[in-house]
Design an enzyme around this catalytic site. Structure first.
Site, PDB file in Angstrom:
ATOM      1  N   CYS A   1      22.401  10.756  39.908  1.00 43.29           N
ATOM      2  CA  CYS A   1      22.114  12.108  40.387  1.00 43.29           C
ATOM      3  C   CYS A   1      22.268  12.196  41.903  1.00 43.29           C
ATOM      4  O   CYS A   1      22.888  13.129  42.428  1.00 43.29           O
ATOM      5  CB  CYS A   1      20.706  12.508  39.962  1.00 43.29           C
ATOM      6  SG  CYS A   1      20.349  14.272  40.152  1.00 43.29           S
ATOM      7  N   GLY A  41      22.246   3.647  37.357  1.00 42.56           N
ATOM      8  CA  GLY A  41      20.908   4.148  37.101  1.00 42.56           C
ATOM      9  C   GLY A  41      20.883   5.665  37.112  1.00 42.56           C
ATOM     10  O   GLY A  41      21.788   6.318  37.631  1.00 42.56           O
ATOM     11  N   CYS A  42      19.824   6.237  36.545  1.00 34.99           N
ATOM     12  CA  CYS A  42      19.746   7.696  36.420  1.00 34.99           C
ATOM     13  C   CYS A  42      19.525   8.374  37.770  1.00 34.99           C
ATOM     14  O   CYS A  42      20.269   9.288  38.142  1.00 34.99           O
ATOM     15  CB  CYS A  42      18.667   8.083  35.423  1.00 34.99           C
ATOM     16  SG  CYS A  42      17.057   7.319  35.708  1.00 34.99           S
ATOM     17  N   PHE A  43      18.519   7.942  38.539  1.00 32.31           N
ATOM     18  CA  PHE A  43      18.338   8.485  39.878  1.00 32.31           C
ATOM     19  C   PHE A  43      19.594   8.240  40.716  1.00 32.31           C
ATOM     20  O   PHE A  43      20.039   9.115  41.469  1.00 32.31           O
ATOM     21  CB  PHE A  43      17.148   7.818  40.571  1.00 32.31           C
ATOM     22  CG  PHE A  43      15.831   8.540  40.419  1.00 32.31           C
ATOM     23  CD1 PHE A  43      15.744   9.917  40.589  1.00 32.31           C
ATOM     24  CD2 PHE A  43      14.676   7.842  40.128  1.00 32.31           C
ATOM     25  CE1 PHE A  43      14.520  10.575  40.470  1.00 32.31           C
ATOM     26  CE2 PHE A  43      13.454   8.494  40.008  1.00 32.31           C
ATOM     27  CZ  PHE A  43      13.376   9.862  40.177  1.00 32.31           C
TER      28      PHE A  43
END
Length: 327
Positions: free
Chosen positions: A141, A136-138
């Protein structure tokens, strides 16, 4: 070598569009088909208008088996449904951008086992994998901000995380919080402390630090910009700044897309690229970690292509040397 034949399921959305923008210029890839049930027969460039002049391909409604890799750019829950309804030859590699196979208890579907596709964590496993669950993107990061500490067993206190994402992270489907009139000049918190990406973050950190039992306190925010994620994390640490910088720089020395900056960082440095930047500071007994990515590239389609490159023995950066806008 022969070009890799790639198929894309769900090519009309944000991640599908980003996948097309990368693959249409990838030196080692031929796009075999782009599936979209809602746009079958339409030119891709009529939907993704920035691709006018780059491709004459049209969306199709069928699924060809004459491919080497299949990208699933579909919504959460839809990847599993697609694979159950459309048997894909076992020789075809699959890279899924949904959350359907990211967690260990969901990683198996029939004879297919999905490897968690964060190269900065699982590069060796990815290189020999047949199926990838793209992070996932979160999650990407935040993990990039914490992995070096976990690898040294140095997450010794609870971690406080505040992260803000652009509007493209919500996908193309309209909702009350994705309309321009609501999102513009606005900021809001959602899913505080129970965001769905916490599961995959926790599993990755435990992979490196099996004794970890500290809380991850995550406050996600919706930003009033279109793309990018900035995550600010802090935790109590007895490391000096110099020690922390060395740990981070050594951990990412073999990873071409993640860079440690000794100067403060901002989103424009990574938007429209597959790069991640990480910056650390020391404030009293607190270690502050800032990490930034483009949610649609390193947080989705760019990372998926990075994984494809590893799976097929290509240069990890092939087709992904993208330039940030910067201003």
């Amino acid at each position: 070598m022969n070009k890799i034949k790639a198929g894309i399921i769900g090519g009309a959305g944000y991640t599908g569009g980003e996948m097309l923008r990368i693959l249409v210029n990838h030196p080692n890839v031929e796009i075999a088909f782009v599936n979209s049930t809602s746009n079958a027969g339409n030119l891709i460039s009529d939907v993704h208008t920035d691709l006018i002049g780059d491709t004459d391909l049209k969306f199709v409604s069928d699924v060809s088996q004459d491919i080497d890799v299949l990208f699933l750019c579909v919504g959460h829950g839809d990847a599993k449904k697609f694979l159950e309804a459309n048997p894909i030859d076992a020789s075809i590699k699959i890279i899924d951008l949904s959350q359907d196979f990211r967690l260990a208890h969901n990683a198996q579907l029939g004879t297919r086992n999905f490897i968690y596709g964060l190269p900065e964590l699982n590069k060796v496993q990815i290189a020999s994998a047949q199926n990838i669950a793209n992070p996932g993107c979160f999650a990407t990061c935040i993990q990039l901000g914490l992995l070096p500490l976990a690898a040294k067993g140095l997450i010794k206190a609870e971690v406080h995380i505040n992260a803000t994402t652009g509007s493209t992270g919500a996908g193309q489907s309209l909702s009350s919080t994705s309309h321009f009139s609501w999102r513009n000049n606005n900021l809001s918190i959602y899913k505080a402390f129970d965001h769905q990406h916490l599961g995959e973050i926790g599993e990755s950190l435990l992979q490196l630090q099996p004794t970890l039992d500290q809380a991850l306190n995550f406050i996600p925010q919706r930003g009033d910009f279109t793309r990018g994620i900035l995550a600010a994390m802090y935790t109590e640490s007895d490391l000096t700044l110099a020690e922390a910088q060395t740990i981070y720089e050594e951990y990412y020395s073999a990873h071409p897309f993640t860079h440690v900056s000794r100067k403060n960082i901002d989103l424009k440095q990574v938007v429209n690229t597959n790069k991640a930047l990480v910056h650390v500071e020391k404030h009293g007994d607190q270690l502050l970690i800032i990490s930034i990515i483009d949610n649609l590239l390193k947080g989705a389609s760019g990372q998926a292509v990075q994984n494809m490159n590893l799976m097929f023995g290509l240069e990890e950066t092939a087709g992904l040397r993208l330039k940030a806008g910067a201003f």
